[in-house]
Motif scaffolding. Structure first.
Motif, PDB file in Angstrom:
ATOM      1  N   ARG A  58      -0.160  -2.298  -2.668  1.00 22.87           N
ATOM      2  CA  ARG A  58       0.508  -1.667  -3.813  1.00 22.87           C
ATOM      3  C   ARG A  58      -0.237  -2.017  -5.090  1.00 22.87           C
ATOM      4  NH1 ARG A  58       5.183   0.958  -3.567  1.00 22.87           N
ATOM      5  NH2 ARG A  58       6.256   1.002  -1.552  1.00 22.87           N
ATOM      6  N   ILE A  78       2.493   1.576  -6.900  1.00 22.42           N
ATOM      7  CA  ILE A  78       2.199   2.716  -6.027  1.00 22.42           C
ATOM      8  C   ILE A  78       1.602   2.225  -4.717  1.00 22.42           C
ATOM      9  CG2 ILE A  78       0.887   4.865  -5.782  1.00 22.42           C
ATOM     10  CD1 ILE A  78       3.070   4.905  -7.949  1.00 22.42           C
ATOM     11  N   GLY A  99      -4.030   9.648  -0.938  1.00 25.52           N
ATOM     12  CA  GLY A  99      -3.941   9.411  -2.368  1.00 25.52           C
ATOM     13  C   GLY A  99      -5.288   9.072  -2.965  1.00 25.52           C
ATOM     14  N   ARG A 102      -3.723   6.929 -11.020  1.00 25.33           N
ATOM     15  CA  ARG A 102      -2.430   6.443 -10.508  1.00 25.33           C
ATOM     16  C   ARG A 102      -1.502   7.603 -10.150  1.00 25.33           C
ATOM     17  NH1 ARG A 102       2.723   5.645 -12.136  1.00 25.33           N
ATOM     18  NH2 ARG A 102       3.829   3.800 -11.330  1.00 25.33           N
ATOM     19  N   HIS A 103      -1.422   8.602 -11.014  1.00 24.59           N
ATOM     20  CA  HIS A 103      -0.527   9.735 -10.771  1.00 24.59           C
ATOM     21  C   HIS A 103      -0.936  10.494  -9.516  1.00 24.59           C
ATOM     22  CE1 HIS A 103       2.217  13.006 -11.567  1.00 24.59           C
ATOM     23  NE2 HIS A 103       1.213  13.855 -11.456  1.00 24.59           N
ATOM     24  N   LYS A 160      -0.107   8.617  -6.359  1.00 21.33           N
ATOM     25  CA  LYS A 160       1.321   8.704  -6.048  1.00 21.33           C
ATOM     26  C   LYS A 160       1.691  10.093  -5.540  1.00 21.33           C
ATOM     27  CE  LYS A 160       5.917   8.326  -8.159  1.00 21.33           C
ATOM     28  NZ  LYS A 160       6.677   8.035  -9.422  1.00 21.33           N
ATOM     29  N   LYS A 161       1.219  11.126  -6.210  1.00 22.62           N
ATOM     30  CA  LYS A 161       1.612  12.506  -5.915  1.00 22.62           C
ATOM     31  C   LYS A 161       1.117  12.963  -4.548  1.00 22.62           C
ATOM     32  CE  LYS A 161       2.189  16.793  -8.505  1.00 22.62           C
ATOM     33  NZ  LYS A 161       3.552  16.486  -8.958  1.00 22.62           N
ATOM     34  N   ALA A 211       0.230  10.937  -1.861  1.00 24.55           N
ATOM     35  CA  ALA A 211       0.306   9.874  -0.844  1.00 24.55           C
ATOM     36  C   ALA A 211       0.918  10.421   0.446  1.00 24.55           C
ATOM     37  CB  ALA A 211       1.156   8.724  -1.377  1.00 24.55           C
TER      38      ALA A 211
END
Length: 212
Positions: free
Chosen positions: A146, A150, A156, A190-191, A194-195, A197
């Motif tokens: 993590r 995330i 990802g 990062r976004h 996450k989006k 994954a």
């Protein structure tokens, strides 16, 4: 009105006229690229205004959690799945490729690329394969950890590499998430991690020399 005041008004008028007649070098290049594409493309081309290609609100359609679902999710985020779109920075097609990336995977004619959906699909696969090879050690070390809240997954990582390039993703992972990246629209590594994954992208083969 005195002569001094008249001269001052004339000077302001001249400066205003001159400033309206020029754009920045960056704006001129973007405009030139878009005009070239419009003039040489037989299909309708949509030019995306700033921010439209990366709308955070639009829900991504789910087409499964395998490779097909992954690439269609990325495509929807990038262009809403439009093969013939060009954004305000000159990024092309369904997956919004830059010209430098296209050249690395063997594509040197962006106008022809924009008109060829089959080539665009090959380009996405080739770029993902190349990124997977570059990030192979980081994928092995980082998946399951993590960072910044995330869960790191292979899909990802590959989606973030499509956004930012493998070098930026490598810096992000090796810094434990402290060295971030944001594109011109504000989308971050990062976004994207996450989006996108949790997709199964095992069918993407790591290939240093992948070409479209």
């Amino acid at each position: 009105m005195g002569k001094g005041a008249i001269k001052f008004i004339i000077l302001i008028a001249v400066l205003t006229f001159v400033s309206l007649g020029f754009t920045s070098k960056k704006e001129a290049n973007v405009l030139k690229n878009n005009i070239e594409i419009h003039n040489t493309t037989s299909k309708l081309v949509t030019v995306l205004p700033y921010g439209e290609a990366t709308s955070e609100e639009a829900p991504i359609p789910y087409v499964g959690n395998k490779y097909l679902g992954f690439k269609e999710a990325v495509a929807f985020k990038e262009s809403q799945g439009n093969y013939f779109v060009v954004n305000t920075f000159g990024y092309l097609g369904k997956y919004q490729f830059g010209r430098g990336t296209l050249e690395m995977i063997g594509i040197y004619n962006p106008q022809a690329f924009l008109q060829n959906p089959k080539l665009q699909e090959k380009a996405f696969e080739a770029n993902a394969s190349r990124n997977k090879w570059i990030l192979r050690r980081d994928i092995k070390r980082s998946v399951g950890k993590r960072m910044n809240g995330i869960l790191v997954t292979e899909s990802g990582i590959l989606a973030a590499a499509h956004l930012a390039g493998p070098g930026s993703v490598k810096k992000y992972l090796r810094s434990g998430g402290s060295q971030g990246f944001a594109d011109a629209y504000g989308s971050t590594v990062r976004h994207y991690m996450k989006k996108f994954a949790g997709y199964d992208v095992s069918s993407i083969k790591a290939d240093k020399k992948a070409k479209a």
